[in-house]
Design an enzyme around this catalytic site. Structure first.
Site, short mmCIF file in Angstrom:
data_model
loop_
_atom_site.label_atom_id
_atom_site.label_comp_id
_atom_site.label_asym_id
_atom_site.label_seq_id
_atom_site.Cartn_x
_atom_site.Cartn_y
_atom_site.Cartn_z
N ASN A 91 5.78 -7.55 -32.37
CA ASN A 91 5.74 -8.60 -31.44
C ASN A 91 5.23 -8.53 -29.80
O ASN A 91 5.00 -7.17 -29.35
CB ASN A 91 7.51 -8.88 -31.14
CG ASN A 91 8.25 -8.05 -32.17
OD1 ASN A 91 7.41 -9.23 -33.30
ND2 ASN A 91 9.47 -7.62 -32.45
N HIS A 104 4.17 -0.49 -29.50
CA HIS A 104 4.76 -0.20 -30.25
C HIS A 104 4.29 -1.41 -31.38
O HIS A 104 4.41 -2.10 -31.61
CB HIS A 104 6.48 0.28 -30.21
CG HIS A 104 7.50 -1.38 -29.96
ND1 HIS A 104 7.49 -1.71 -28.82
CD2 HIS A 104 7.83 -1.65 -30.61
CE1 HIS A 104 7.95 -3.08 -28.40
NE2 HIS A 104 8.05 -3.09 -29.74
N LEU A 105 4.87 -0.53 -32.65
CA LEU A 105 4.43 -0.90 -34.18
C LEU A 105 5.86 -1.30 -34.65
O LEU A 105 6.13 0.18 -34.72
CB LEU A 105 3.72 -0.67 -35.18
CG LEU A 105 2.35 -0.76 -34.28
CD1 LEU A 105 1.25 -0.15 -36.10
CD2 LEU A 105 1.44 -1.88 -34.76
P1 DGP Z 1 10.86 -5.69 -30.01
O1 DGP Z 1 11.99 -6.56 -30.34
O2 DGP Z 1 9.69 -6.24 -30.72
O3 DGP Z 1 10.02 -5.39 -28.23
O4 DGP Z 1 11.34 -4.27 -30.35
C1 DGP Z 1 12.09 -2.96 -29.59
C2 DGP Z 1 13.18 -2.64 -30.96
O5 DGP Z 1 13.39 -1.38 -29.79
C3 DGP Z 1 14.47 -3.03 -30.78
O6 DGP Z 1 13.81 -3.36 -32.52
C4 DGP Z 1 15.79 -2.14 -30.95
C5 DGP Z 1 14.50 -0.59 -30.16
N1 DGP Z 1 15.40 -0.13 -29.40
C6 DGP Z 1 16.01 -0.64 -28.67
N2 DGP Z 1 16.72 0.25 -28.04
C7 DGP Z 1 16.54 1.47 -28.74
C8 DGP Z 1 17.19 2.34 -28.62
O7 DGP Z 1 18.00 3.21 -27.01
N3 DGP Z 1 16.69 3.78 -29.56
C9 DGP Z 1 16.09 3.12 -30.11
N4 DGP Z 1 15.69 4.44 -31.26
N5 DGP Z 1 15.71 1.60 -31.34
C10 DGP Z 1 15.58 1.14 -29.34
#
Ligand code: DGP
Length: 118
Positions: A91, A104-105
């Site tokens: 995204n 990120h992927l």
């Molecule tokens: P995006 O919406 O593409 O920017 O994806 C961000 C992702 O990050 C989303 O799928 C949820 C994940 N995410 C958000 N906060 C945390 C966190 O504190 N820990 C982990 N492991 N993932 C998280």
């Protein structure tokens, strides 16, 4: 020297300040399970170097951007989804539902997918 943003969630995960279920790590990238999985396997592949999205990573360091795909495939095989197939999502920008502005992927697998994506 990799850049870091003290206010960035994924920089904090990379640094170990915020806990995460890390499944792979190199000197330049980290893979950890998404906190809100959208598939049985949902892992985020992030570069250590802080850039706001993968396009910026590719512009700054094409080899690093490419290595994220290599790590994703390696993790997919370790997770047992390499043969069946998996989806990689990047995204890019708020209009594409990016919510964390560190490159990120998303590695998604373990279920069937449809196209076009929602
Ligand atoms: P995006 O919406 O593409 O920017 O994806 C961000 C992702 O990050 C989303 O799928 C949820 C994940 N995410 C958000 N906060 C945390 C966190 O504190 N820990 C982990 N492991 N993932 C998280």
């Amino acid at each position: 020297m990799a850049s870091s943003d003290p206010d960035c969630l994924f920089c904090k995960i990379v640094a170990g300040v915020v806990p995460a279920d890390i499944v792979a790590r190199t000197d330049t990238a980290v893979a950890f399970r998404d906190i809100d999985p959208q598939a049985p396997t949902h892992i985020l592949i992030v570069p250590v170097d802080h850039q706001p999205n993968v396009a910026a990573t590719a512009a700054a360091n094409p080899a690093l951007a490419g290595s994220l795909f290599s790590m994703a495939d390696s993790v997919a095989r370790t997770e047992g989804i390499g043969e069946r197939g998996y989806r990689l999502v990047a995204n890019t920008g708020a209009g594409a539902q990016q919510s964390v502005f560190h490159a990120h992927l998303h590695l998604l697998g373990g279920r069937s997918f449809t196209w076009p994506p929602g």
